[in-house]
Design a protein around this motif. Sequence first.
Motif, PDB file in Angstrom:
ATOM      1  N   GLY A  19     103.214  48.678  10.797  1.00 20.56           N
ATOM      2  CA  GLY A  19     103.866  50.132  10.957  1.00 20.56           C
ATOM      3  C   GLY A  19     104.031  50.696   9.832  1.00 20.56           C
ATOM      4  N   THR A  20     104.442  51.971   9.964  1.00 18.57           N
ATOM      5  CA  THR A  20     105.041  52.785   8.706  1.00 18.57           C
ATOM      6  C   THR A  20     106.176  52.391   8.067  1.00 18.57           C
ATOM      7  OG1 THR A  20     103.842  54.733   9.931  1.00 18.57           O
ATOM      8  CG2 THR A  20     105.523  55.326   7.920  1.00 18.57           C
ATOM      9  N   ALA A  21     107.205  51.768   9.093  1.00 16.60           N
ATOM     10  CA  ALA A  21     108.560  51.425   8.432  1.00 16.60           C
ATOM     11  C   ALA A  21     108.358  49.815   8.465  1.00 16.60           C
ATOM     12  CB  ALA A  21     109.376  51.600   9.533  1.00 16.60           C
ATOM     13  N   HIS A  22     107.767  49.040   9.263  1.00 17.17           N
ATOM     14  CA  HIS A  22     107.925  47.570   9.230  1.00 17.17           C
ATOM     15  C   HIS A  22     106.617  46.779   9.393  1.00 17.17           C
ATOM     16  CE1 HIS A  22     112.162  47.536   9.256  1.00 17.17           C
ATOM     17  NE2 HIS A  22     112.026  48.483  10.072  1.00 17.17           N
ATOM     18  N   THR A  23     106.262  45.772   8.906  1.00 22.72           N
ATOM     19  CA  THR A  23     105.081  45.106   8.986  1.00 22.72           C
ATOM     20  C   THR A  23     105.749  43.752   9.783  1.00 22.72           C
ATOM     21  OG1 THR A  23     103.796  45.955   7.104  1.00 22.72           O
ATOM     22  CG2 THR A  23     103.192  43.709   8.145  1.00 22.72           C
ATOM     23  N   THR A  24     104.912  43.446  10.912  1.00 25.56           N
ATOM     24  CA  THR A  24     105.337  42.313  11.570  1.00 25.56           C
ATOM     25  C   THR A  24     104.181  41.354  12.025  1.00 25.56           C
ATOM     26  OG1 THR A  24     107.052  43.463  12.784  1.00 25.56           O
ATOM     27  CG2 THR A  24     106.379  41.528  13.612  1.00 25.56           C
ATOM     28  N   ALA A  25     104.323  40.030  11.603  1.00 26.52           N
ATOM     29  CA  ALA A  25     103.266  39.192  11.961  1.00 26.52           C
ATOM     30  C   ALA A  25     103.771  38.011  13.039  1.00 26.52           C
ATOM     31  CB  ALA A  25     102.970  38.593  10.617  1.00 26.52           C
ATOM     32  N   ILE A  26     102.995  37.476  13.847  1.00 24.31           N
ATOM     33  CA  ILE A  26     103.494  36.745  14.662  1.00 24.31           C
ATOM     34  C   ILE A  26     102.409  35.629  14.695  1.00 24.31           C
ATOM     35  CG2 ILE A  26     103.660  36.024  17.168  1.00 24.31           C
ATOM     36  CD1 ILE A  26     104.959  38.644  17.675  1.00 24.31           C
ATOM     37  N   VAL A  27     102.934  34.300  14.555  1.00 20.52           N
ATOM     38  CA  VAL A  27     102.096  33.045  14.914  1.00 20.52           C
ATOM     39  C   VAL A  27     102.286  32.508  16.146  1.00 20.52           C
ATOM     40  CG1 VAL A  27     101.042  31.028  14.076  1.00 20.52           C
ATOM     41  CG2 VAL A  27     101.786  32.828  12.475  1.00 20.52           C
ATOM     42  N   ALA A  28     101.273  32.127  17.257  1.00 18.69           N
ATOM     43  CA  ALA A  28     101.720  31.854  18.571  1.00 18.69           C
ATOM     44  C   ALA A  28     100.939  30.753  18.904  1.00 18.69           C
ATOM     45  CB  ALA A  28     101.859  32.793  19.457  1.00 18.69           C
ATOM     46  N   GLY A  40      99.390  27.774  28.999  1.00 22.47           N
ATOM     47  CA  GLY A  40      99.530  28.422  30.345  1.00 22.47           C
ATOM     48  C   GLY A  40      98.160  28.175  31.182  1.00 22.47           C
ATOM     49  N   ASP A  41      97.961  28.774  32.395  1.00 24.79           N
ATOM     50  CA  ASP A  41      96.820  28.618  33.208  1.00 24.79           C
ATOM     51  C   ASP A  41      95.677  29.115  32.303  1.00 24.79           C
ATOM     52  OD1 ASP A  41      94.978  28.181  35.342  1.00 24.79           O
ATOM     53  OD2 ASP A  41      96.022  29.600  36.573  1.00 24.79           O
ATOM     54  N   LEU A  42      94.850  28.623  31.884  1.00 31.60           N
ATOM     55  CA  LEU A  42      93.739  29.201  31.285  1.00 31.60           C
ATOM     56  C   LEU A  42      92.347  29.012  31.891  1.00 31.60           C
ATOM     57  CD1 LEU A  42      93.984  27.268  27.602  1.00 31.60           C
ATOM     58  CD2 LEU A  42      95.078  29.591  28.346  1.00 31.60           C
ATOM     59  N   PRO A  43      91.562  30.069  31.831  1.00 31.10           N
ATOM     60  CA  PRO A  43      91.538  31.301  31.014  1.00 31.10           C
ATOM     61  C   PRO A  43      92.373  32.474  31.752  1.00 31.10           C
ATOM     62  CG  PRO A  43      89.487  31.209  32.301  1.00 31.10           C
ATOM     63  CD  PRO A  43      90.297  29.996  32.800  1.00 31.10           C
ATOM     64  N   ARG A  44      92.506  32.396  32.944  1.00 32.51           N
ATOM     65  CA  ARG A  44      92.915  33.728  33.586  1.00 32.51           C
ATOM     66  C   ARG A  44      94.431  34.125  33.272  1.00 32.51           C
ATOM     67  NH1 ARG A  44      89.973  37.562  36.025  1.00 32.51           N
ATOM     68  NH2 ARG A  44      88.167  36.644  36.694  1.00 32.51           N
ATOM     69  N   THR A  45      95.280  33.375  32.986  1.00 31.94           N
ATOM     70  CA  THR A  45      96.796  33.755  32.691  1.00 31.94           C
ATOM     71  C   THR A  45      97.507  32.955  31.383  1.00 31.94           C
ATOM     72  OG1 THR A  45      97.358  32.339  34.449  1.00 31.94           O
ATOM     73  CG2 THR A  45      97.245  34.615  35.162  1.00 31.94           C
ATOM     74  N   PRO A  46      96.724  33.086  30.201  1.00 33.26           N
ATOM     75  CA  PRO A  46      97.149  32.486  29.352  1.00 33.26           C
ATOM     76  C   PRO A  46      98.510  32.960  28.793  1.00 33.26           C
ATOM     77  CG  PRO A  46      95.511  34.373  28.607  1.00 33.26           C
ATOM     78  CD  PRO A  46      95.521  34.054  30.024  1.00 33.26           C
ATOM     79  N   THR A  47      99.468  32.239  28.291  1.00 35.85           N
ATOM     80  CA  THR A  47     100.698  32.633  27.899  1.00 35.85           C
ATOM     81  C   THR A  47     100.819  32.156  26.213  1.00 35.85           C
ATOM     82  OG1 THR A  47     101.661  30.186  28.873  1.00 35.85           O
ATOM     83  CG2 THR A  47     101.751  32.323  30.116  1.00 35.85           C
ATOM     84  N   LEU A  48     101.757  32.684  25.863  1.00 38.46           N
ATOM     85  CA  LEU A  48     102.128  32.513  24.216  1.00 38.46           C
ATOM     86  C   LEU A  48     103.370  31.596  24.333  1.00 38.46           C
ATOM     87  CD1 LEU A  48     101.746  36.199  22.868  1.00 38.46           C
ATOM     88  CD2 LEU A  48     100.308  34.024  22.763  1.00 38.46           C
ATOM     89  N   ARG A  49     103.363  30.809  23.242  1.00 41.71           N
ATOM     90  CA  ARG A  49     104.626  30.182  22.702  1.00 41.71           C
ATOM     91  C   ARG A  49     104.787  30.519  21.285  1.00 41.71           C
ATOM     92  NH1 ARG A  49     105.537  24.812  20.676  1.00 41.71           N
ATOM     93  NH2 ARG A  49     103.384  24.356  21.238  1.00 41.71           N
ATOM     94  N   VAL A  50     105.833  31.442  20.933  1.00 45.94           N
ATOM     95  CA  VAL A  50     105.767  32.054  19.817  1.00 45.94           C
ATOM     96  C   VAL A  50     106.439  31.173  18.847  1.00 45.94           C
ATOM     97  CG1 VAL A  50     107.124  33.724  18.422  1.00 45.94           C
ATOM     98  CG2 VAL A  50     106.065  34.470  20.588  1.00 45.94           C
ATOM     99  N   LEU A  51     105.563  30.526  17.547  1.00 46.99           N
ATOM    100  CA  LEU A  51     106.104  29.535  16.725  1.00 46.99           C
ATOM    101  C   LEU A  51     106.725  30.068  15.527  1.00 46.99           C
ATOM    102  CD1 LEU A  51     102.652  27.530  16.910  1.00 46.99           C
ATOM    103  CD2 LEU A  51     104.880  27.333  18.200  1.00 46.99           C
ATOM    104  N   GLY A  52     106.348  31.388  15.157  1.00 46.99           N
ATOM    105  CA  GLY A  52     106.865  31.958  13.969  1.00 46.99           C
ATOM    106  C   GLY A  52     106.882  33.467  14.038  1.00 46.99           C
ATOM    107  N   VAL A  53     107.720  34.179  13.394  1.00 44.91           N
ATOM    108  CA  VAL A  53     107.740  35.496  13.266  1.00 44.91           C
ATOM    109  C   VAL A  53     108.075  35.973  11.885  1.00 44.91           C
ATOM    110  CG1 VAL A  53     108.788  37.692  14.186  1.00 44.91           C
ATOM    111  CG2 VAL A  53     108.701  35.972  15.705  1.00 44.91           C
ATOM    112  N   GLY A  54     107.241  36.782  11.193  1.00 49.11           N
ATOM    113  CA  GLY A  54     107.728  37.481   9.848  1.00 49.11           C
ATOM    114  C   GLY A  54     107.600  39.044  10.004  1.00 49.11           C
TER     115      GLY A  54
END
Length: 417
Positions: free
Chosen positions: A13-22, A26-40
């Motif tokens: 973004g113009t103000a902040h840069t955000t990174a997510i590693v997840a 979940g129920d693949l492939p139709r309803t995958p879900t995320l488990r957020v491991l790290g946020v920068g």
Amino acid sequence: MTSEPIVAALDIGTAHTTAIVAAVHGDLPRTPTLRVLGVGNTRTMGLRRGVVSDIEEATHSIRKAVEEASRVAGVTPDSLYVGIAGEHVRAMCSTGVVAISGNEIMRTDVDRVNEVARAMAIPQDRELLHAIPQEYRVDKTDGIRDPVGMIGTRLETEMYLVTIGSSPAMNLRKSIERAGYKTRELVLEPLASALAVLTEEEKELGVILLELGAGTTDLAVFHEGKIRHLGTIPFGGNAVTSDLVQGLGITNSDAEQLKEAYGCAYEPMVDSEQVIAMPASASHGERHISRELMTHIIHQRMDEIFDRVQREVQTAGFAGRLNAGIVLTGGGAALDGVSELAADVFGLGVRVGVPGDKVGGLVEQIAAPRFATAVGLALYGAHRVALGGVIARRPSLTGAGVDKLATRVKTWLQDWF
């Protein structure tokens, strides 16, 4: 270290840069879900209104955010799903028509008509980002979402084509490459945010997704389950800060601090007798101002932004057709009074979109509207990984079988928006 597939998302973004590693589960492939491991998260340098203005500074911001997310996650990604937005984004509708090869419409017929609609000439200074089927028509019957299996002789489609400027895209990819990563895929930011915060019911009834960023305000209109209009207003939170600098005679950093601590976008919410202390400076001693004055400045700018959004929605022909109202995301959505002002200006229901559905792990670190794009990019990547995994786990499929499954995957991906 997780054995689950990993996705990494980057929102510059113009103000902040955000990174997510997840991790994807979940129920693949139709309803995958995320488990957020790290946020920068880090302050963005080298970007102006969503476009790279200094590659070296942008590279530094990207590297810092991704390294922080990787360190927390204990996983270092090599490729990223990256958001892109800005005034260089364009969208247009294209139609395709084919004759049906047999009595019954097959998936191959749908692929052919989609390819015809996608074949619109794109100028050399632009590149195609997304091609999204809106609806199909079989002979004289329109409004069809999936024509496979129907009887007819003529198949038509309307395709929503999203293009971006080649130069902004190349500079963004170059910054990411210099930071030591690959661009897995560029994704339009409002569409990514929609994956994170909009419900299927809202998209069906008609909704405006309004992303209040620092440099720009991006909008996406959904109706009858599909993306119908995209737009960018060249003003955002930085314009509010600039107004406070001019109106109160303070520095930019002081204006940002005051906005975060006492900012409000809706004048009726503020006590007219409340006084706040201004930061002291070399030329001025301690000063006090009415919070009402500060709120008036913010109210006027946000009112102007919302008015421009409203005019764009009216010009696009969707006024009175958005029964699900407005969903606000982006850093500006956290400002006090912004949803009340939006409700007043638009005369519609308003809610603030906070990502959280289909997300586990470090949820508390992404539970704010400014993380909607980053989470949406990760969800987009999760769907890509999940569907790729289906093909990988079906070794018995060879030749035509693989092609058939890949076609179904491609068509389903096109149906996200």
